[in-house]
Scaffold this active site. Structure first.
Site, PDB file in Angstrom:
ATOM      1  N   ASP A 161       0.835  -1.205   0.000  1.00  0.00           N
ATOM      2  CA  ASP A 161       0.000   0.000   0.000  1.00  0.00           C
ATOM      3  C   ASP A 161       0.874   1.261   0.000  1.00  0.00           C
ATOM      4  O   ASP A 161       0.576   2.241  -0.673  1.00  0.00           O
ATOM      5  CB  ASP A 161      -0.932  -0.032   1.212  1.00  0.00           C
ATOM      6  CG  ASP A 161      -1.617  -1.375   1.307  1.00  0.00           C
ATOM      7  OD1 ASP A 161      -2.274  -1.765   0.330  1.00  0.00           O
ATOM      8  OD2 ASP A 161      -1.459  -2.074   2.331  1.00  0.00           O
ATOM      9  N   HIS A 189      -4.894  -3.296   6.280  1.00  0.00           N
ATOM     10  CA  HIS A 189      -4.644  -3.581   4.858  1.00  0.00           C
ATOM     11  C   HIS A 189      -5.994  -3.935   4.232  1.00  0.00           C
ATOM     12  O   HIS A 189      -6.359  -5.093   4.089  1.00  0.00           O
ATOM     13  CB  HIS A 189      -3.651  -4.728   4.681  1.00  0.00           C
ATOM     14  CG  HIS A 189      -3.586  -5.188   3.248  1.00  0.00           C
ATOM     15  ND1 HIS A 189      -3.069  -4.404   2.241  1.00  0.00           N
ATOM     16  CD2 HIS A 189      -4.021  -6.311   2.647  1.00  0.00           C
ATOM     17  CE1 HIS A 189      -3.182  -5.044   1.101  1.00  0.00           C
ATOM     18  NE2 HIS A 189      -3.766  -6.196   1.301  1.00  0.00           N
TER      19      HIS A 189
HETATM   20  P1  NAX Z   1      -2.556 -18.333  -3.745  1.00  0.00           P
HETATM   21  O1  NAX Z   1      -3.933 -18.873  -3.513  1.00  0.00           O
HETATM   22  O2  NAX Z   1      -1.980 -18.320  -5.112  1.00  0.00           O
HETATM   23  O3  NAX Z   1      -1.525 -19.123  -2.812  1.00  0.00           O
HETATM   24  C1  NAX Z   1      -1.775 -19.386  -1.472  1.00  0.00           C
HETATM   25  C2  NAX Z   1      -1.078 -20.679  -1.139  1.00  0.00           C
HETATM   26  O4  NAX Z   1      -1.202 -20.884   0.261  1.00  0.00           O
HETATM   27  C3  NAX Z   1      -1.705 -21.910  -1.834  1.00  0.00           C
HETATM   28  O5  NAX Z   1      -0.694 -22.608  -2.549  1.00  0.00           O
HETATM   29  C4  NAX Z   1      -2.262 -22.726  -0.682  1.00  0.00           C
HETATM   30  O6  NAX Z   1      -2.168 -24.122  -0.906  1.00  0.00           O
HETATM   31  C5  NAX Z   1      -1.364 -22.275   0.461  1.00  0.00           C
HETATM   32  N1  NAX Z   1      -1.918 -22.485   1.804  1.00  0.00           N
HETATM   33  C6  NAX Z   1      -3.196 -22.377   2.199  1.00  0.00           C
HETATM   34  N2  NAX Z   1      -3.312 -22.696   3.499  1.00  0.00           N
HETATM   35  C7  NAX Z   1      -2.058 -22.991   3.928  1.00  0.00           C
HETATM   36  C8  NAX Z   1      -1.526 -23.403   5.178  1.00  0.00           C
HETATM   37  N3  NAX Z   1      -2.319 -23.588   6.235  1.00  0.00           N
HETATM   38  N4  NAX Z   1      -0.191 -23.620   5.274  1.00  0.00           N
HETATM   39  C9  NAX Z   1       0.604 -23.463   4.197  1.00  0.00           C
HETATM   40  N5  NAX Z   1       0.154 -23.093   2.979  1.00  0.00           N
HETATM   41  C10 NAX Z   1      -1.161 -22.854   2.858  1.00  0.00           C
HETATM   42  O7  NAX Z   1      -2.573 -16.874  -3.102  1.00  0.00           O
HETATM   43  P2  NAX Z   1      -1.545 -15.685  -3.308  1.00  0.00           P
HETATM   44  O8  NAX Z   1      -1.964 -14.877  -4.468  1.00  0.00           O
HETATM   45  O9  NAX Z   1      -0.162 -16.192  -3.253  1.00  0.00           O
HETATM   46  O10 NAX Z   1      -1.862 -14.799  -2.014  1.00  0.00           O
HETATM   47  C11 NAX Z   1      -1.575 -15.267  -0.719  1.00  0.00           C
HETATM   48  C12 NAX Z   1      -2.229 -14.379   0.331  1.00  0.00           C
HETATM   49  O11 NAX Z   1      -1.715 -13.050   0.243  1.00  0.00           O
HETATM   50  C13 NAX Z   1      -3.749 -14.250   0.173  1.00  0.00           C
HETATM   51  O12 NAX Z   1      -4.353 -14.349   1.464  1.00  0.00           O
HETATM   52  C14 NAX Z   1      -3.912 -12.842  -0.353  1.00  0.00           C
HETATM   53  O13 NAX Z   1      -5.168 -12.293  -0.037  1.00  0.00           O
HETATM   54  C15 NAX Z   1      -2.793 -12.134   0.368  1.00  0.00           C
HETATM   55  N6  NAX Z   1      -2.368 -10.831  -0.158  1.00  0.00           N
HETATM   56  C16 NAX Z   1      -1.955  -9.922   0.723  1.00  0.00           C
HETATM   57  C17 NAX Z   1      -1.443  -8.703   0.337  1.00  0.00           C
HETATM   58  C18 NAX Z   1      -0.958  -7.697   1.340  1.00  0.00           C
HETATM   59  O14 NAX Z   1      -0.571  -6.599   0.926  1.00  0.00           O
HETATM   60  N7  NAX Z   1      -0.965  -7.961   2.660  1.00  0.00           N
HETATM   61  C19 NAX Z   1      -1.419  -8.311  -1.098  1.00  0.00           C
HETATM   62  C20 NAX Z   1      -1.487  -9.470  -2.022  1.00  0.00           C
HETATM   63  C21 NAX Z   1      -2.393 -10.591  -1.593  1.00  0.00           C
HETATM   64  O15 NAX Z   1      -3.708 -10.277  -1.945  1.00  0.00           O
END
Ligand code: NAX
Length: 327
Positions: A161, A189
């Protein structure tokens, strides 16, 4: 040669992971002379673990001189073992028709478990950064589980952000983005976050003078930064990944660089009128590698106070929704 540091990354086979791991292994996060061991943690799902194998193969194929080992696991006790940095990227995405309260609770369960295991097995100097959404509240939940590691070790990412806000100000002012300084993100966020433009400077002048368009700063600027994530999803058909990974590199790099001034979501302890126990984006100054102090004393006008009150209200509501998950 320095001793390698252990970096645990959850959600390692996800979108952000795919942009992040290569940057860590190349030295972008901890510097060009700091070897790393990557401890990659995925959900216990066959498809995710298979994808993780592929990612590890690609890391091998990069022949990064700083990469001294790769652990692949779905067991948090293995993934977080002796980790110096725990980057909590993995989370459950919001599904169609899913209520916000359900998302908070589903993710809360993940972060209860991870908080407990990190507290039990991570290195004595462990630092934790939460990216998985809702990041501030997930971070608060994980921190609440810790008996050994102090709350200030748990941070959540608002750097994406901040980076977005910096670029928007530079574009509006028609200057190179390096001319924009001291733009900090307050609060959650989420679209309620507040990019405090009144304290930013552009080319050494207050941003409010350099841009001289208060309605734009209070309106479209705040809105564009707050809703940028949704705009990326609308355009790309997927959420921000490379820019989020880049922001996490910046977040950690700034936290290990004494003197760096940047936005981090930390336990608010009442700063700037936030509730004491929520994790809010705040301006911090890195003191020693991995440690920081909140910068107090920025004056807030009525507009800023109302924005902070709104984002604090949302954080307090999230806290109330997960109250039974905090220990
Ligand atoms: P993806 O869905 O591509 O990848 C997430 C991965 O986490 C998947 O491979 C899944 O199998 C794995 N996972 C789920 N539960 C798990 C657990 N208990 N232990 C280990 N792995 C686990 O998502 P992606 O685009 O990589 O985003 C990841 C997270 O970042 C999401 O929650 C998203 O909302 C968040 N974000 C946060 C941002 C921020 O600025 N704070 C910005 C970007 C993003 O939106």
């Amino acid at each position: 040669m320095k001793t390698p540091i252990r970096v645990a990354v959850t959600g390692a086979a996800g979108q952000i992971g795919y942009s992040l791991l290569f940057r860590i292994a190349s030295g972008a996060m901890f510097g060009p002379d700091q070897p790393v061991i990557l401890q990659l943690l995925e959900a216990p799902i066959e498809k995710a673990l298979k994808a993780l194998e592929g990612v590890a193969m690609e890391l091998d194929d990069c022949a990064f001189p700083l990469l001294k080992g790769i652990v692949q696991t779905s067991d948090p006790a293995v993934g977080f073992k002796d980790a110096n940095w725990c980057l909590l990227v993995g989370a459950k995405p919001r599904g169609p028709g899913m209520e916000r309260a359900d998302l908070l609770k589903d993710n809360g369960r993940i972060f209860i478990g991870q908080g407990q295991v990190i507290d039990a097995v991570a290195a004595a100097d462990a630092r934790i950064c939460v990216v998985g959404n809702p990041a501030n509240t997930n971070c608060m939940i994980a921190a609440s589980q810790a008996k050994r590691l102090p709350a200030e070790r748990f941070t959540a990412m608002v750097r994406l952000d901040q980076n977005r806000a910096q670029t928007q100000l530079a574009k509006k002012a028609g200057v190179d983005l390096t001319a924009v300084k001291d733009i900090f993100i307050y609060g959650n966020h989420s679209p309620t976050m507040f990019p405090a433009f009144a304290h930013a400077s552009i080319g050494g002048r207050p941003a409010t003078e350099a841009i001289n368009d208060l309605p734009w700063l209070q309106g479209p600027f705040c809105e564009t930064v707050g809703k940028r994530g949704a705009a990326i999803i609308a355009a790309r058909g997927a959420s921000s990944a490379a820019s989020a990974a880049n922001a996490l590199v910046d977040h950690v790099r700034s936290l290990v660089t004494p003197g760096a001034i940047h936005s981090v979501a930390v336990k608010a302890n009442g700063a700037y009128g936030f509730d004491a126990n929520v994790w809010a984006g705040l301006p911090v100054r890195t003191t020693t590698p991995g440690s920081y102090e909140v910068i107090h004393g920025y004056a807030m006008d009525d507009f800023a106070k109302s924005k902070i009150a709104a984002t604090n209200k949302e954080l307090a509501e999230e806290r109330a929704l997960v109250a039974d998950m905090l220990s």
